[in-house]
Scaffold this motif. Structure first.
Motif, mmCIF file in Angstrom:
data_model
loop_
_atom_site.group_PDB
_atom_site.id
_atom_site.type_symbol
_atom_site.label_atom_id
_atom_site.label_comp_id
_atom_site.label_asym_id
_atom_site.label_seq_id
_atom_site.Cartn_x
_atom_site.Cartn_y
_atom_site.Cartn_z
ATOM 1 N N GLN A 56 -6.522 -3.675 -1.702
ATOM 2 C CA GLN A 56 -7.390 -4.853 -1.610
ATOM 3 C C GLN A 56 -8.496 -4.844 -2.678
ATOM 4 O OE1 GLN A 56 -10.106 -5.792 1.903
ATOM 5 N NE2 GLN A 56 -8.306 -6.991 2.392
ATOM 6 N N ASP A 57 -8.934 -3.652 -3.068
ATOM 7 C CA ASP A 57 -9.998 -3.563 -4.071
ATOM 8 C C ASP A 57 -9.476 -3.776 -5.488
ATOM 9 O OD1 ASP A 57 -11.867 -3.069 -2.136
ATOM 10 O OD2 ASP A 57 -11.624 -0.893 -2.249
ATOM 11 N N GLU A 58 -8.161 -3.790 -5.607
ATOM 12 C CA GLU A 58 -7.589 -3.983 -6.944
ATOM 13 C C GLU A 58 -6.586 -5.129 -6.955
ATOM 14 O OE1 GLU A 58 -6.112 -0.142 -8.078
ATOM 15 O OE2 GLU A 58 -8.064 0.752 -7.660
ATOM 16 N N LEU A 59 -6.934 -6.175 -6.226
ATOM 17 C CA LEU A 59 -6.084 -7.361 -6.205
ATOM 18 C C LEU A 59 -5.959 -7.879 -7.637
ATOM 19 C CD1 LEU A 59 -4.666 -9.181 -4.072
ATOM 20 C CD2 LEU A 59 -6.679 -10.657 -4.184
ATOM 21 N N PRO A 60 -4.729 -7.986 -8.150
ATOM 22 C CA PRO A 60 -4.586 -8.371 -9.564
ATOM 23 C C PRO A 60 -5.197 -9.743 -9.851
ATOM 24 C CG PRO A 60 -2.503 -7.598 -8.671
ATOM 25 C CD PRO A 60 -3.443 -7.755 -7.507
ATOM 26 N N VAL A 63 -9.481 -10.890 -1.348
ATOM 27 C CA VAL A 63 -9.077 -11.704 -0.206
ATOM 28 C C VAL A 63 -9.165 -10.818 1.026
ATOM 29 C CG1 VAL A 63 -7.210 -13.015 0.872
ATOM 30 C CG2 VAL A 63 -7.535 -13.127 -1.603
ATOM 31 N N GLU A 64 -10.161 -11.080 1.881
ATOM 32 C CA GLU A 64 -10.301 -10.286 3.105
ATOM 33 C C GLU A 64 -9.793 -11.132 4.253
ATOM 34 O OE1 GLU A 64 -14.342 -8.939 3.087
ATOM 35 O OE2 GLU A 64 -14.009 -7.803 1.240
ATOM 36 N N ALA A 65 -8.507 -10.937 4.542
ATOM 37 C CA ALA A 65 -7.812 -11.854 5.435
ATOM 38 C C ALA A 65 -7.410 -11.222 6.758
ATOM 39 C CB ALA A 65 -6.595 -12.441 4.718
ATOM 40 N N GLY A 66 -8.249 -10.345 7.279
ATOM 41 C CA GLY A 66 -8.006 -9.803 8.607
ATOM 42 C C GLY A 66 -9.321 -9.734 9.337
ATOM 43 N N ALA A 67 -9.413 -10.341 10.513
ATOM 44 C CA ALA A 67 -10.681 -10.315 11.242
ATOM 45 C C ALA A 67 -10.602 -9.321 12.390
ATOM 46 C CB ALA A 67 -11.019 -11.706 11.747
ATOM 47 N N GLY A 68 -9.394 -8.982 12.807
ATOM 48 C CA GLY A 68 -9.209 -8.010 13.885
ATOM 49 C C GLY A 68 -8.443 -6.831 13.337
ATOM 50 N N GLU A 79 -12.028 1.399 10.230
ATOM 51 C CA GLU A 79 -12.999 0.896 11.215
ATOM 52 C C GLU A 79 -14.159 0.163 10.534
ATOM 53 O OE1 GLU A 79 -13.186 0.808 14.499
ATOM 54 O OE2 GLU A 79 -11.206 1.704 14.797
ATOM 55 N N GLU A 80 -14.598 0.688 9.395
ATOM 56 C CA GLU A 80 -15.758 0.088 8.740
ATOM 57 C C GLU A 80 -15.391 -1.079 7.829
ATOM 58 O OE1 GLU A 80 -18.434 2.654 6.634
ATOM 59 O OE2 GLU A 80 -18.809 3.816 8.453
ATOM 60 N N ASP A 81 -14.374 -0.886 7.032
ATOM 61 C CA ASP A 81 -14.055 -1.873 6.002
ATOM 62 C C ASP A 81 -12.904 -2.799 6.373
ATOM 63 O OD1 ASP A 81 -16.032 -0.772 4.425
ATOM 64 O OD2 ASP A 81 -14.669 0.714 3.578
#
Lengths: 225, 280
Positions: A181-185, B234-239, A208-210
């Motif tokens: 996710q941190d390196e989404l092209p 893209v942060e596409a998960g809320a649960g 749990e955090e991120d």
């Protein structure tokens, strides 16, 4: 007593059903990302030079001395997407235009049935670039989002994008990949090169955090005919 | 010859004659040998011919017009502006200035009035570095015979105390804003309001030009596109259901389902027992 064994049988039945229920929960929550397949078409190697980047300037008139408004900018996307469906896997979501949040990430609609179209990029049905649709994989309630179905997508699945004032745009799934996710092209958001539809949701592992650490990226190319 | 010395002195005073002053060029732009140069004519009431050295660059150039960017080989140019129809071989130019452009530069040369109303040339380097996703770059250049001004968008000051021939720039949310220009520190509107459409991933240069005294102050907008960048993610998960569902909510949902099934099974058992009992 002839009815003695009956409660025992009921308990057995309950146990079997419980096991089935537990199995069902496990099946609905795989806990791991699906396999990659296919390859994403990318833009041809760019040779940026002063001639093509930035592109030729537009010359827009603004206010004259009287403050009259300038020429309105041309409409960017006359046919915005309204819905996306992948019939074989039962994905059926409404689509709304989204932008970016304050942290620079793409806005994601909060309704489970809704997906977002990255409105600053290419629109589905365009001739160039990557049109991006995003959707939550799940919600705090434990409910799955429509885009969770992308875990079951296969090469060749048909994708249809309904559009406001234009015929639906049809695509065929050609690739799926799990990326950090941190390196989404950046390339997923390109605005030139061969046209593709890019569907993005989240993928395990979960922190749990991120939250989710990966993105699931499904690429579909325009269907023939 | 005196006008050449004069123009050199003018250039030194302005300090903006040499281009390519550390403005970020787009990646790979230096591969070409050309610079992209636009020319803006902001001197009211004077149609001109623009020369680079002995070569006519723009004939019959009307006030308020802006050329498309032209590729020019990197180098030093003696830019001369003549009143329309003048003979460059014998007449003195109305304005003259030596401008240097480096490969990969994107520049705009503006012929305009000084704060005191004297015609002059200023070369500006256009910032073509990437703009963050969702945003647009807004630059305002004060090239008018007018005192210091503030520039407002939607009534809020964006740039304050801008003086001729300076510029100020900011990255703002893409969209349409209602902009106006006031005398610095006042609500006295001298230009606008006008709607500015700031498209995402573009650079918009607004020239405030003309003369306050002659009441012909106006805005001209130059838009450069292709500076968009990708969103940061893209942060596409809320649960965490899809991750295995070990959150309380998911467990509750799961447990509730299991409990319902158990209850159902027990009820089924009870019904069977009841049926057996009646058969007795």
């Amino acid at each position: 007593m002839r009815n003695r064994p009956l409660p025992a049988r009921a308990v057995l039945a309950a146990a079997v059903l419980c096991a089935a229920a537990a199995l069902l929960v496990v099946l609905l929550a795989p806990g791991s990302a699906p396999d990659d397949f296919g390859a994403r078409p990318t833009a041809p190697p760019a040779a940026p030079g002063p001639e093509d980047r930035p592109r030729a300037a537009e010359d827009a008139e603004a206010a004259g001395p009287d403050g009259s408004p300038g020429t309105p900018a041309p409409e960017r996307s006359p046919a915005a997407p309204t819905a996306v469906t992948v019939p074989r896997i039962g994905l059926d979501a409404t689509v709304e235009p989204v932008g970016v949040q304050a942290d620079g990430t793409v806005e994601i609609p909060e309704a489970p049935q809704a997906a977002g179209w990255y409105r600053f990029g290419t629109a589905p049905g365009a001739s160039d670039g990557s049109a991006v649709l995003v959707g939550h994989v799940d919600f705090e309630t434990g409910e799955l989002g429509e885009f969770a179905a992308l875990y079951d997508v296969r090469r060749g699945d048909t994708v249809r994008v309904d559009r406001g004032d234009a015929p639906a745009a049809r695509y065929e799934v050609t690739a799926r990949a799990v990326v950090d996710q941190d390196e989404l092209p950046r390339e997923l958001f390109r605005r030139d090169g061969p046209h593709v539809l890019t569907l993005i949701t989240c993928a395990p592992p979960y922190d749990e955090e991120d939250g989710y650490r990966n993105n699931l990226v499904v690429t579909a190319e325009p269907a023939e005919g | 010859m005196s006008h050449i010395r004069k123009s050199t002195a003018l250039a030194a005073t302005l300090g903006t004659c040499v281009l390519g002053l550390g403005v970020a060029a787009p990646a790979g732009a230096a591969e070409g040998d050309d610079a992209m140069v636009s020319v803006f004519h902001g001197v009211p009431g004077l149609t001109v011919d623009v020369y680079a050295g002995d070569e006519e660059l723009i004939p019959d150039f009307e006030p308020g017009t802006l050329t498309d960017p032209m590729p020019l080989p990197a180098g030093s140019y003696d830019i001369k502006v003549f009143p329309d129809g003048a003979d460059p071989a014998s007449d003195d130019p109305a304005i003259e200035k030596t401008v240097e452009v480096a490969a990969g530069d994107n520049a705009t040369i503006a012929a305009h009035l000084s704060e005191d109303g004297e015609p002059e040339l200023t070369a500006y380097a256009n910032d073509t570095s990437d703009v963050p996703a969702g945003q647009s770059r807004l630059t305002v250049r004060h090239v008018a015979a007018a005192p210091a001004v503030d520039v407002r968008a939607g009534g809020q000051p964006v740039f304050e105390g801008l003086t001729n021939p300076n510029e100020d720039t900011a990255e703002v949310d893409a969209g349409t804003v209602s902009a106006d220009v006031t005398l610095a520190g006042t609500d006295d509107v001298v230009i606008g309001p006008a709607d500015l459409t700031l498209e995402e991933g573009t650079s918009n240069v607004v020239y405030a030009w003309g003369s306050a005294e002659e009441e012909n102050l106006a805005l001209k907008v130059q838009t450069l596109s292709g500076m968009h960048s990708a969103p940061s993610g893209v942060e596409a998960g809320a649960g965490d259901t899809q991750a295995g569902g070990n959150s309380a909510a998911a467990w509750l949902a799961g447990s509730a389902g299991a409990a319902a099934l158990v209850a159902g099974a027990l009820a089924l058992g009870n019904r069977r027992r009841a049926a057996t009992v009646t058969r007795d």
